[in-house]
Design a protein around this motif. Structure first.
Motif, PDB file in Angstrom:
ATOM      1  N   LEU B 181       0.819  -1.209   0.000  1.00  0.00           N
ATOM      2  CA  LEU B 181       0.000   0.000   0.000  1.00  0.00           C
ATOM      3  C   LEU B 181       0.859   1.269   0.000  1.00  0.00           C
ATOM      4  CD1 LEU B 181      -2.887  -0.954   2.464  1.00  0.00           C
ATOM      5  CD2 LEU B 181      -2.797  -1.210  -0.009  1.00  0.00           C
ATOM      6  N   ASP B 182       2.185   1.101   0.093  1.00  0.00           N
ATOM      7  CA  ASP B 182       3.072   2.264   0.060  1.00  0.00           C
ATOM      8  C   ASP B 182       3.332   2.685  -1.377  1.00  0.00           C
ATOM      9  OD1 ASP B 182       3.688   2.809   2.875  1.00  0.00           O
ATOM     10  OD2 ASP B 182       4.419   0.747   2.831  1.00  0.00           O
ATOM     11  N   VAL B 183       2.255   3.068  -2.034  1.00  0.00           N
ATOM     12  CA  VAL B 183       2.338   3.451  -3.437  1.00  0.00           C
ATOM     13  C   VAL B 183       1.570   4.764  -3.634  1.00  0.00           C
ATOM     14  CG1 VAL B 183       2.585   1.098  -4.316  1.00  0.00           C
ATOM     15  CG2 VAL B 183       0.296   2.045  -3.952  1.00  0.00           C
ATOM     16  N   SER B 184       1.577   5.266  -4.843  1.00  0.00           N
ATOM     17  CA  SER B 184       0.937   6.558  -5.111  1.00  0.00           C
ATOM     18  C   SER B 184      -0.586   6.459  -4.979  1.00  0.00           C
ATOM     19  CB  SER B 184       1.283   7.004  -6.534  1.00  0.00           C
ATOM     20  OG  SER B 184       0.619   6.146  -7.449  1.00  0.00           O
ATOM     21  N   ASP B 185      -1.210   7.632  -4.858  1.00  0.00           N
ATOM     22  CA  ASP B 185      -2.672   7.680  -4.749  1.00  0.00           C
ATOM     23  C   ASP B 185      -3.331   7.039  -5.967  1.00  0.00           C
ATOM     24  OD1 ASP B 185      -2.169   8.979  -2.464  1.00  0.00           O
ATOM     25  OD2 ASP B 185      -3.262  10.824  -2.954  1.00  0.00           O
ATOM     26  N   GLU B 186      -2.753   7.302  -7.124  1.00  0.00           N
ATOM     27  CA  GLU B 186      -3.340   6.728  -8.337  1.00  0.00           C
ATOM     28  C   GLU B 186      -3.323   5.203  -8.265  1.00  0.00           C
ATOM     29  OE1 GLU B 186      -0.845   9.161  -8.607  1.00  0.00           O
ATOM     30  OE2 GLU B 186      -2.428  10.664  -8.765  1.00  0.00           O
ATOM     31  N   GLU B 187      -2.198   4.685  -7.787  1.00  0.00           N
ATOM     32  CA  GLU B 187      -2.101   3.228  -7.694  1.00  0.00           C
ATOM     33  C   GLU B 187      -3.062   2.670  -6.638  1.00  0.00           C
ATOM     34  OE1 GLU B 187       2.325   1.760  -8.483  1.00  0.00           O
ATOM     35  OE2 GLU B 187       2.245   3.830  -7.736  1.00  0.00           O
ATOM     36  N   LEU B 188      -3.250   3.433  -5.558  1.00  0.00           N
ATOM     37  CA  LEU B 188      -4.208   2.991  -4.538  1.00  0.00           C
ATOM     38  C   LEU B 188      -5.625   2.911  -5.135  1.00  0.00           C
ATOM     39  CD1 LEU B 188      -3.099   4.920  -1.306  1.00  0.00           C
ATOM     40  CD2 LEU B 188      -2.714   2.519  -1.867  1.00  0.00           C
ATOM     41  N   GLN B 189      -5.941   3.954  -5.903  1.00  0.00           N
ATOM     42  CA  GLN B 189      -7.259   3.987  -6.529  1.00  0.00           C
ATOM     43  C   GLN B 189      -7.416   2.787  -7.476  1.00  0.00           C
ATOM     44  OE1 GLN B 189      -9.782   6.358  -5.748  1.00  0.00           O
ATOM     45  NE2 GLN B 189     -10.886   4.658  -6.708  1.00  0.00           N
ATOM     46  N   GLU B 190      -6.309   2.475  -8.156  1.00  0.00           N
ATOM     47  CA  GLU B 190      -6.363   1.360  -9.091  1.00  0.00           C
ATOM     48  C   GLU B 190      -6.597   0.034  -8.358  1.00  0.00           C
ATOM     49  OE1 GLU B 190      -3.167   1.552 -12.061  1.00  0.00           O
ATOM     50  OE2 GLU B 190      -3.497  -0.610 -12.283  1.00  0.00           O
ATOM     51  N   ILE B 191      -5.948  -0.075  -7.186  1.00  0.00           N
ATOM     52  CA  ILE B 191      -6.151  -1.282  -6.372  1.00  0.00           C
ATOM     53  C   ILE B 191      -7.633  -1.451  -6.067  1.00  0.00           C
ATOM     54  CG2 ILE B 191      -5.759  -2.293  -4.082  1.00  0.00           C
ATOM     55  CD1 ILE B 191      -2.934  -1.033  -4.189  1.00  0.00           C
ATOM     56  N   SER B 192      -8.258  -0.349  -5.665  1.00  0.00           N
ATOM     57  CA  SER B 192      -9.676  -0.411  -5.310  1.00  0.00           C
ATOM     58  C   SER B 192     -10.536  -0.737  -6.527  1.00  0.00           C
ATOM     59  CB  SER B 192     -10.131   0.913  -4.694  1.00  0.00           C
ATOM     60  OG  SER B 192     -11.523   0.901  -4.506  1.00  0.00           O
ATOM     61  N   ASP B 193     -10.237  -0.076  -7.636  1.00  0.00           N
ATOM     62  CA  ASP B 193     -11.077  -0.258  -8.824  1.00  0.00           C
ATOM     63  C   ASP B 193     -10.965  -1.671  -9.391  1.00  0.00           C
ATOM     64  OD1 ASP B 193     -11.861   2.304  -8.526  1.00  0.00           O
ATOM     65  OD2 ASP B 193     -10.619   3.130 -10.148  1.00  0.00           O
ATOM     66  N   THR B 194      -9.740  -2.169  -9.531  1.00  0.00           N
ATOM     67  CA  THR B 194      -9.606  -3.471 -10.187  1.00  0.00           C
ATOM     68  C   THR B 194     -10.179  -4.583  -9.328  1.00  0.00           C
ATOM     69  OG1 THR B 194      -7.361  -3.592  -9.349  1.00  0.00           O
ATOM     70  CG2 THR B 194      -7.611  -2.931 -11.645  1.00  0.00           C
ATOM     71  N   ARG B 195     -10.156  -4.397  -8.021  1.00  0.00           N
ATOM     72  CA  ARG B 195     -10.687  -5.439  -7.151  1.00  0.00           C
ATOM     73  C   ARG B 195     -12.149  -5.210  -6.753  1.00  0.00           C
ATOM     74  NH1 ARG B 195      -7.173  -8.801  -4.301  1.00  0.00           N
ATOM     75  NH2 ARG B 195      -5.059  -8.674  -5.078  1.00  0.00           N
ATOM     76  N   VAL B 196     -12.809  -4.224  -7.328  1.00  0.00           N
ATOM     77  CA  VAL B 196     -14.184  -3.860  -6.962  1.00  0.00           C
ATOM     78  C   VAL B 196     -14.311  -3.719  -5.441  1.00  0.00           C
ATOM     79  CG1 VAL B 196     -16.630  -4.275  -7.493  1.00  0.00           C
ATOM     80  CG2 VAL B 196     -14.893  -5.415  -8.845  1.00  0.00           C
TER      81      VAL B 196
END
Lengths: 274, 989
Positions: B181-196
């Motif tokens: 989770l120590d990644v950029s905000d964009e990547e965090l958002q991507e984590i949420s989106d791809t995993r629904v």
């Protein structure tokens, strides 16, 4: 003579009218009423032998997934009582041979027909000759129907009754016979106990919705030749008190619902004869 | 070896499913098909030898009287097209499961898999394109089903249809992933989106901070975890923190700006409106408080009498029903069944009540992408609830249908269930829950599959192009019935300490929430029984596969509990132990896959801060003239979808099973009048009864949700009063279905929608408090929007208010149908010019602004007085005035009773109304039409003294419905049978 009538109401695997069926037996005066899960029979914890009056209530055995009560009938025919020395079906056969009473309502009736318990010509209780299938309307319906009762039928459950008003609640209530000969035999031997009729109970009807499912010759219930084995699509256990009647707020009617008389007849018969 | 058995009807036997399908093809699709036959197909895989196939086909699978079968060859003959529809892999196949059990019993062997499909054999002048349309537009839902189309010309009768086995084959690699989770905000958002996950970046950052905490990290290291979050933990948190489970909006801090620019802050609508009213009502009741458990359990519990408690819950299942109407709705009803079943020590289910909101089934415009036609949704939902309710043996006693074009994007499927429980079992109170550390975690019922993964998070966002298929499940009422039969026996033997259901969030929610009662749990996901191999640990934890309950069983009872389950053919599995460690600790075998502080899991979510701004909308005032023909106007109103008869739906629900039916949904001389509420007798040797009713009026939301909510509450309450219920013991359930009220790019009008929510909640507080009708449980569904491409459809803000109450003596209950000629017709309550949002305005294409307003004080006095009159037996009939107002209530009273009526509008109590059509169709609240025996006139008026009532007419023996206008002239003179016909026609399919 003290009342010693013992009634069993079988439940499990989708049966759902066991509570009101047991209540009907109690109101009718049965001294002992047990709701028994089919697993208790299969585990040998309970035996049909210990009872006089077998009730097969409505519901959806195994969801009616293979046709109404088909999987349920398959279970009763093929399941062993624990230990493997006896089939459950053998207990049914003995119960009938002992002159005891069986009542099947709705899904219970479908089960009896598919087991061959009804109409059981010549006391052959294992060959299916009629069936209950999908209503002509293609839908499940809950509605009250007027029923004419055949006074010449040997049915012990309907003695003294000429007509009755009860609800049907099914999707597969249409009786079909294997062939016209079977139908003829149902008539001539007075296996037909009740028929759907017009609201004045004047004649049997094929008209929807008085005949809610298109059942052949308006047949709603049949019995075996002894009159002790009886199955019907309408629900007598759903009309045990006047407040069950759809028009009780607009008509004066007796305290007891008409459905109770069917259970009273059964209990009285057992009391006198068994 | 794979075999196919096909079952069809013998010559001369009616195939009603085929006939029904033919009608649908003609009516829904406008394709002129000549004939449709159906053939049931069972595809079997397993060790079947010799004559066993014949035994199977002629035994459990076919009916010797009416059916024929074919083994490993095609049964269909002479056709133009054959369409075979089967399930996709992993989709619940209830019939296949039953067939497998039957075959195993018949052959006395295990290991036979059975998959079902159905062939539709079509004859007629149909093109391939038509056949495609029939398959995709009617017969198959491609989300869960596949189909194959075979041309009659290409068909070789000697050749069978190629068997298709929808076996699930996934690589069995139950690994756990670690996510940095120590990644950029964009990547965090991507984590949420791809995993629904439906998480915001800020929410994920809260998790990141938690993992950085030194104590947390040290403890994690000891279990083999590190500073990265595991997929099991991430998914578990996403479920627990979802809008669906945490009600973030209802618990947010809201700054509300009114139309004058002044601001107020609400710290949680849930606490400050809903719970507050209930708390205050309970304080006022003092020692007579009859609420037992509110808002803390799966359903609310109230006292019925000294020996029994009543339980009630209403849920929604909107998003799944949009994708798969049948499966979604079926799962909705069997899902809500588990709420009262899993409340307190568990209750026996005694009634269902359903409310559906759809777009018109006659919708003619082009459909937006991925949306099913409303008629398909209507029939699918209807059938799903039919199968769920009827097969569970629970009477569907009451309900309604609401139509509005905006439900096109998302239909609303409200399912409610009531239960009854003994007040004590073996001397212990049943309404509360406790768990002792050391209690064993047992899961019972169905198995876990990939079905229903991400249901909680999926419903926490709008319906979009990539909405996941796995979110859809198909319920299995019989598996559930077997489980509930077993658990009621286990309950009465006191074999378990606590029970809860597996619904949204699966085990993660059920065990996670139960663990708060003792302070922790240890759970081994590897022990969970699976439908098929290949599930990852996180999938096992959050799968919403149906028909499962979780229990806390004292160790000393485990053996007896498991034995009973085995005997009753119900699966039950030990998954772990409840602890007081403060940790939610999940293993997969020996490996820790989740290790979270209970406190963080349940209370770690930061509160939202939201803004609401109320700007009252202004609609055009209508300018249509008073109609020349009021009789025709009445007929036009009676045939409105929101007013017309719903008999065809009602009849298909069993409303009498369990034998306690007292006031049925259909009443009157021909058993077809529309009941206001249901009355049932749950204990067959007692006359104490339960009254159930609903109120819903989303059209008023277009003007002001405050009054919408007030009217919904009033409608539910007055429906209950109308049949003989009383305010003395009436409990409410609130169920909010909103469009997204959080301002964002997607929702620029979020502040207004949130203001609508605030206003509805204020009304909820005001009116439940004023009536003394406490909410005991509730639900909210906040993302009822559809966004695909440029199209956005938001539902009108909708509050369903449901009530459950006690009626002391069911023999005093009243129905809505006129009883006898000569009876006096009373109008109770005042009619004002309140046609804003009314059906009469809607008929003319207007909304207007004068929305009905409820005067709670006047209404309460009227309700109490009316209850008194009903209890004295003075009221022959009573019907509430709702959609379509007085005109509709009067007409329905007359034709349901099969009697005529003379009524004089000049005698109707009114305020500020000039036009007869307004008087006739205004939807002012808190009104009834009651008929009274002439001999009871004085006593009735005495009891109602002080209320606004008037005798406005009488029941007649002719069949004429006659209305005199305020000027004394006859304005309506119609045969009641004509009126009834018009009212019965629209939805009679």
């Amino acid at each position: 003579m003290a009342n010693r009538v013992r009634s069993i109401v079988i439940t499990g695997n989708g049966t759902n009218c066991e509570m009101e069926m047991a209540h009907a037996c109690r109101l009718a005066g049965s001294a002992k009423v047990d709701i028994v899960h089919i697993s208790e029979l299969l585990y040998g914890e309970k035996r049909l032998d210990d009872y006089h009056f077998l009730n097969l209530p409505g519901g959806f055995l195994d969801g009616d997934d293979l046709g109404s009560a088909k999987a349920g009938a398959n279970r009763i025919i093929h399941a062993d009582i624990k230990g493997g020395r006896e089939k459950l079906y053998a207990q049914f056969v003995k119960f009938i041979a002992d002159g005891k009473l069986i009542l099947g309502v709705c899904n219970g009736f479908q089960l009896m027909v598919k087991l061959g318990l009804l109409p059981a010509f010549d006391r052959d209780y294992s060959t299916q000759t009629v069936t209950l299938t999908f209503n002509d309307s293609g839908r499940f319906e809950d509605r009250w129907v007027y029923l004419r009762i055949n006074g010449d039928s040997p049915c012990v459950f309907t003695r003294g009754l000429e007509k009755i008003y009860l609800p049907v609640r099914n999707g597969e209530g249409k009786i079909v016979t294997k062939n016209p000969v079977i139908l003829e035999k149902l008539h001539t031997n007075n296996h037909i106990v009740m028929q759907y009729s017009d609201e004045n109970y004047e004649r049997a009807t094929m008209d929807y919705p008085d005949n809610p499912n298109g059942s052949v010759d308006a047949i709603a219930g049949i019995c075996d030749e002894t009159g002790r084995i009886f199955g019907l699509m309408p629900h007598p256990e759903a009309y045990l008190h006047y407040t069950n009647h759809p028009r009780w707020t607009r008509e004066i009617m007796p305290e007891d619902g008409a459905g109770l008389s069917i259970f009273r007849n059964a209990v009285d018969f057992i009391q006198r004869n068994l | 070896m794979i075999h196919r058995i096909e079952i069809g009807f013998k010559e001369g036997i009616r195939d009603v499913l085929g006939e029904k399908t033919k009608r649908k093809i003609i009516e829904h699709l406008g394709i002129d098909v000549a004939e449709v036959d159906t053939i049931e197909v069972y595809t079997m895989e397993g060790d079947i030898v010799g004559d066993e196939l014949g035994k199977i086909a002629s035994g459990p699978l076919s009916d010797p009287i009416i059916q024929k079968y074919a083994i490993d060859r095609g049964l269909a003959a002479r056709f133009d097209w054959l369409i075979e529809v089967g399930f996709r892999p992993g989709v619940t196949d209830n019939v296949g499961k039953t067939a497998r059990e039957a075959v195993e019993l018949l052959l006395n062997k295990k290991g036979v898999d059975v998959y079902t499909s159905r062939q539709y054999v079509l004859r007629g002048n149909i093109t391939r394109k038509d056949a495609e349309r029939i398959a995709s537009g009617l017969l198959a839902n491609e989300l869960i089903q596949r189909y194959e189309i075979i041309s009659g010309r290409e068909w070789n009768p000697a050749e069978e249809v190629r068997p298709y086995v929808p076996r699930v084959t996934i690589e069995d690699n139950p690994s756990t992933e670690e996510i940095d989770l120590d990644v950029s905000d964009e990547e965090l958002q991507e984590i949420s989106d791809t995993r629904v996950l439906a998480l915001t970046v800020d929410e994920i950052k809260v998790m990141r901070n938690y993992l950085h905490n030194e104590t947390v990290l040290n403890e994690r290291m000891k279990t083999g975890l590190n500073e990265k979050i595991t997929d099991v933990e991430l998914e578990c948190l996403a479920q627990s923190w979802s809008e669906h489970c945490k009600h973030k909006i209802f618990n947010s801090i809201i700054d509300y700006e009114d139309e004058n620019g002044s601001h107020t802050t609400t710290d949680s609508l849930f606490s400050n409106c809903i719970k507050k009213s209930t708390r205050e009502i309970r304080e006022d009741l003092g020692e007579d408080d009859w609420c037992l458990s509110v808002f803390v359990d799966n359903a609310g519990i109230i006292r019925f009498n000294d020996d029994y408690n009543l339980v009630f819950k209403v849920e929604t299942h909107n998003s799944p029903s949009a994708l798969d109407p049948y499966g979604g709705a079926l799962t909705g009803i069997v899902g809500v069944n588990r709420d009262p079943f899993g409340t307190g020590k568990g209750s026996k289910l005694i009634f269902n009540t359903d409310v559906f909101c759809f777009a018109s089934p006659f919708y003619k415009k082009p459909l937006p992408k991925r949306i099913l036609h409303p008629r398909r949704i209507y029939e699918g939902v209807r059938e799903g609830v039919e199968h769920g309710g009827n097969k569970s043996g629970i009477p569907t006693v009451n309900g309604c249908l609401v139509f509005d074009e905006r439900y096109l994007g998302k239909p609303l499927v409200y399912c409610g269930t009531g239960g009854i429980m003994p007040a004590r079992i073996l001397g212990e109170a049943t309404y509360s829950k406790e768990i002792v550390p050391g209690d064993i975690i047992i899961m019972t019922g169905g198995r876990i599959g990939k079905d229903g993964i991400h249901g909680a998070t999926f419903s926490s966002e709008e319906l979009h192009e990539d909405s996941p298929v796995t979110a859809v499940q198909i319920g299995d009422p019989i598996t559930q019935k077997k489980m509930t039969d077993f658990l009621l026996i286990a309950r009465d033997r006191n074999l378990y300490r606590t029970i809860t259901d597996n619904g949204a969030g699966g085990l993660s929610s059920s065990v996670g929430e139960m663990a708060t009662l003792c302070g922790g749990c240890e759970l081994d996901l590897k022990k969970a029984p699976l439908k098929y191999a290949g599930l990852k640990p996180w999938e096992i934890l959050i799968s919403e596969a149906q028909e499962r309950m979780s229990l806390a069983v004292p160790p000393e009872n485990c053996e007896e509990f498991l034995d009973l389950a085995g005997k009753m053919n119900v699966e039950a599995t030990i998954l772990g132990t409840f602890t007081d460690s403060g940790k939610f600790h999940a293993y997969y075998g020996d490996d820790t896959v989740a290790y979270l502080d209970m406190e963080f899991l349940h209370d770690g979510l930061p509160r939202m801060q939201l803004n609401a701004k109320w700007i009252p909308p202004q609609h055009k005032e209508p300018d249509f003239p008073e109609p020349d023909d009021m009789g025709q106007a009445l007929k036009d109103m009676l045939s409105r979808l929101n007013i017309c008869s719903k008999e065809s739906v009602v009849r298909q629900y069993d409303h009498e099973v369990q034998g306690g039916s007292v006031v049925k949904p259909l009443v009157g001389v021909a058993n077809d009048g529309p009941s206001d509420a249901a009355v049932i007798r749950p204990i067959l040797d007692s006359f104490e009864g339960v009254v159930v009713s609903n109120g819903i009026c989303p059209r008023y939301s277009d003007i002001d949700t405050y009054h919408m909510a007030a009217c919904a509450i009033d409608e539910a309450v007055r429906n209950a009063i109308a049949v003989g219920g009383s305010l003395a013991r009436l409990a409410g359930i609130d169920n909010f279905c909103w469009c997204d009220p959080v301002e964002s790019e997607k929702t620029p009008d979020g502040q207004y929608k949130l203001a609508q929510l605030v206003r509805a909640n204020r009304a909820l507080y005001d009116y439940t408090k004023a009536y003394g009708v406490p909410c005991i449980s509730g639900k909210d569904s906040m993302k009822n929007d559809y966004i695909i491409g440029e199209t956005k459809i938001s539902i009108p803000p909708t509050l369903l208010f449901s009530t459950m109450g006690k009626i002391e003596d069911v023999r005093k209950a009243v129905t809505m149908d006129a009883k006898k000629s000569g009876d006096l017709v009373y109008v109770l309550g005042e009619t004002r010019e309140e046609l804003g949002g009314s059906e009469w305005f809607a008929l003319h294409g207007f909304t207007g602004n004068n929305v009905p307003k409820v005067n709670a004080l006047k209404a309460k006095n009227l309700y109490d007085a009316l209850t008194g009159a009903i209890n004295k037996g003075l009221v022959a009939s009573c019907h509430d005035c709702s959609d379509g107002g007085l005109g509709i209530a009067l007409a329905e009273t007359a034709f349901a009773g099969g009697l005529g009526m003379d009524v004089d509008l000049s005698r109707v109590p009114r305020e500020g109304i000039e036009r007869d059509d307004y008087l006739f169709f205004s939807e002012s609240q808190s009104r009834f039409v009651a008929t009274v025996f002439p001999k009871s006139r004085e006593e009735f008026e005495g009891i109602l003294a002080g209320n606004i009532i008037a005798c406005a007419g009488k029941i007649t023996s002719n069949k004429t419905f006659r209305v005199y206008g305020t000027n004394g002239e006859t304005i309506v003179e119609e045969d009641i049978n004509d009126l009834k016909k018009v009212w019965q026609k629209p939805l009679n399919f």
